[in-house]
Design a protein around this motif. Structure first.
Motif: not given
Length: 231
Positions: A15-17, A28-29, A214-218
């Motif tokens: 996720i960080r990458a 923001d994710v 641009g996802a904010t929720w996975l």
């Protein structure tokens, strides 16, 4: 719990990458731990490891977990919601990710009014156009949002979509990009009384592409608990 901890750490690195590649802030994710195939013990482990957001797609599967855990965590209803199940979901789930028709919006409004608190909802859009998927056709989004805007207890916080299942994550990119454009068009049209920011998109097989778009929720399931005892 070591297996889950390792999976969480590996997912976090990815996720960080992805955030770094996209020039986005990690904060923001958000992650929703989808425990629909797991037990209450698995859900409890996720909560103990700091995964505050829990995703379930059927009330009959979620009910024993929710009751066993005493309502711990922040619960997201991510599956297709039948109108007759609204009474069970509203008041327990902080978010509903599958608002896709006025009959459902009206019932959520009715139940939310009775409880005296608004319900945060994502409008589900069938961006891919697959007949097997729920959600509004893209061209119906703005008119639908205008109707929903009249319901003061239904708070639209974003859009949700499901990408086609594919071995190649890149195949999901046009769908995720399409949802982001639809959100921007919705805001530009002023269909609601406020701006919506969130995009609920990306699952275990394609979440990195979703972040880049641009996802904010996975909505993550197997990537968090694969090869872990779920009993």
């Amino acid at each position: 719990m070591d297996g889950i901890s390792s999976n969480l750490a590996a997912a976090e690195r990815r996720i960080r990458a992805a955030c770094l590649r996209a020039g986005r802030r990690r904060e923001d994710v958000g992650i929703i731990a989808v425990t629909k195939y797991g037990s209450a013990d698995l859900t409890a482990k996720m909560l103990q490891l700091g995964m505050a957001h829990i995703g379930e797609n059927r009330w009959q599967h979620a009910q024993p977990k929710w009751e066993a855990l005493g309502g711990q965590g922040i619960w997201h209803f991510i599956g297709h919601l039948q109108t007759n199940k609204v009474k069970d979901v509203v008041g327990k789930f902080a978010y509903i990710h599958s608002l896709d028709r006025m009959s459902l919006a009206t019932e959520i409004q009715r139940k939310a009014e009775a409880l005296g608190e608004p319900v945060r909802c994502f409008i589900q859009v069938n961006v891919s156009g697959e007949e097997s998927k729920y959600g509004l056709p893209p061209e119906e989004l703005v008119p639908f949002a205008r109707q929903v805007s009249k319901l003061d207890a239904v708070q639209v916080v974003g859009l949700m979509t499901m990408a086609p299942l594919d071995r190649e994550a890149e195949a999901a990119r046009p769908v995720f990009r399409g949802l982001r454009k639809l959100r921007d068009e919705l805001n530009e049209a002023g269909a609601l009384r406020y701006e919506v920011r969130h995009l609920s998109m990306g699952m275990s097989g394609d979440f990195e592409v979703a972040i880049e778009e641009g996802a904010t929720w996975l909505r993550l399931g197997s990537v968090l608990y694969r090869q872990v005892d779920q009993v």
